[in-house]
Design a protein around this motif. Structure first.
Motif, PDB file in Angstrom:
ATOM      1  N   UNK A  96     -10.245  24.557   7.120  1.00 60.50           N
ATOM      2  CA  UNK A  96     -10.932  24.407   8.383  1.00 60.50           C
ATOM      3  C   UNK A  96     -10.714  25.553   9.256  1.00 60.50           C
ATOM      4  N   UNK A  97     -11.661  25.992   9.884  1.00 58.05           N
ATOM      5  CA  UNK A  97     -11.779  27.038  11.003  1.00 58.05           C
ATOM      6  C   UNK A  97     -12.724  27.113  12.196  1.00 58.05           C
ATOM      7  N   UNK A  98     -12.412  27.908  13.152  1.00 59.84           N
ATOM      8  CA  UNK A  98     -13.672  27.968  14.069  1.00 59.84           C
ATOM      9  C   UNK A  98     -14.327  29.090  13.630  1.00 59.84           C
ATOM     10  N   UNK A  99     -15.739  28.941  13.493  1.00 58.09           N
ATOM     11  CA  UNK A  99     -16.434  30.232  12.932  1.00 58.09           C
ATOM     12  C   UNK A  99     -17.632  30.604  13.660  1.00 58.09           C
ATOM     13  N   UNK A 100     -18.027  31.909  13.648  1.00 55.34           N
ATOM     14  CA  UNK A 100     -19.144  32.182  14.526  1.00 55.34           C
ATOM     15  C   UNK A 100     -20.238  31.987  13.585  1.00 55.34           C
ATOM     16  N   UNK A 101     -21.427  32.166  13.973  1.00 57.58           N
ATOM     17  CA  UNK A 101     -22.569  31.832  13.220  1.00 57.58           C
ATOM     18  C   UNK A 101     -22.834  32.970  12.042  1.00 57.58           C
ATOM     19  N   UNK A 102     -22.511  34.232  12.276  1.00 54.91           N
ATOM     20  CA  UNK A 102     -22.277  35.165  11.277  1.00 54.91           C
ATOM     21  C   UNK A 102     -21.472  34.793  10.175  1.00 54.91           C
ATOM     22  N   UNK A 103     -20.283  34.243  10.633  1.00 56.70           N
ATOM     23  CA  UNK A 103     -19.087  33.882   9.666  1.00 56.70           C
ATOM     24  C   UNK A 103     -19.626  32.700   8.542  1.00 56.70           C
ATOM     25  N   UNK A 104     -20.357  31.959   9.191  1.00 53.21           N
ATOM     26  CA  UNK A 104     -20.936  30.796   8.378  1.00 53.21           C
ATOM     27  C   UNK A 104     -22.003  31.376   7.613  1.00 53.21           C
ATOM     28  N   UNK A 105     -22.928  32.168   7.951  1.00 53.18           N
ATOM     29  CA  UNK A 105     -23.848  33.027   6.836  1.00 53.18           C
ATOM     30  C   UNK A 105     -23.381  33.670   6.007  1.00 53.18           C
ATOM     31  N   UNK A 106     -21.990  34.445   6.485  1.00 53.10           N
ATOM     32  CA  UNK A 106     -21.433  35.103   5.076  1.00 53.10           C
ATOM     33  C   UNK A 106     -20.912  34.240   4.281  1.00 53.10           C
ATOM     34  N   UNK A 107     -20.384  33.468   4.582  1.00 52.85           N
ATOM     35  CA  UNK A 107     -19.677  32.370   3.541  1.00 52.85           C
ATOM     36  C   UNK A 107     -20.478  31.510   2.995  1.00 52.85           C
ATOM     37  N   UNK A 108     -21.755  31.155   3.415  1.00 50.65           N
ATOM     38  CA  UNK A 108     -22.679  30.174   2.597  1.00 50.65           C
ATOM     39  C   UNK A 108     -23.419  31.265   1.680  1.00 50.65           C
ATOM     40  N   UNK A 109     -23.342  32.658   1.886  1.00 52.94           N
ATOM     41  CA  UNK A 109     -24.011  33.441   0.953  1.00 52.94           C
ATOM     42  C   UNK A 109     -23.445  33.924  -0.118  1.00 52.94           C
ATOM     43  N   UNK A 110     -22.191  33.295  -0.393  1.00 57.07           N
ATOM     44  CA  UNK A 110     -21.052  33.942  -1.339  1.00 57.07           C
ATOM     45  C   UNK A 110     -20.945  32.479  -2.412  1.00 57.07           C
ATOM     46  N   UNK A 111     -21.859  31.746  -2.951  1.00 54.72           N
ATOM     47  CA  UNK A 111     -21.580  30.772  -3.846  1.00 54.72           C
ATOM     48  C   UNK A 111     -20.723  30.957  -4.912  1.00 54.72           C
TER      49      UNK A 111
END
Length: 120
Positions: free
Chosen positions: A87-102
């Motif tokens: 669990x972490x506080x994430x910026x919108x950019x971090x959310x996108x980066x994480x979701x892009x690495x399936x």
């Protein structure tokens, strides 16, 4: 039963041993295991305290703390029992980066309140 060494075998064995002893020590060193690194994440921006908290689930063979570190994320909590993630506080950019690495991240979901119906 042991076979006796012939006179021709002794010089050959000595030559082989001398050749092996002359090899540099680095030749016997095992190859290093490559470290896990995330696929080119953006420069980590420190998420503001007002950024929402997300639950990130990573693939079972990966360490969630290592994944968070690779993305420059400081987890609030690391889960290793009920799920494999953090669990972490994430910026919108971090959310996108994480979701892009399936291949690394299974899911990124906004944290929230859960409740049951009370009926079993």
């Amino acid at each position: 039963m042991r076979n006796p060494l012939s006179r021709a075998t002794v010089p050959l064995a000595a030559t082989v041993l001398a050749a092996v002893a002359a090899l540099p020590a680095a030749a016997a060193t095992p190859l290093p295991v490559p470290e896990f690194r995330a696929a080119a994440p953006a420069a980590p921006a420190a998420p503001a305290a007002d950024h929402p908290t997300y639950i990130v689930t990573v693939h079972p063979e990966l360490d969630p703390g290592t994944v968070a570190e690779a993305y420059g994320i400081t987890p609030i909590h690391v889960y290793r029992d009920a799920l494999n993630g953090f669990a972490a506080r994430l910026s919108p950019e971090q959310v996108e980066d994480l979701r892009a690495t399936r291949s690394i991240v299974r899911s990124v979901e906004a944290d929230g309140t859960a409740s049951g119906s009370g009926i079993f």
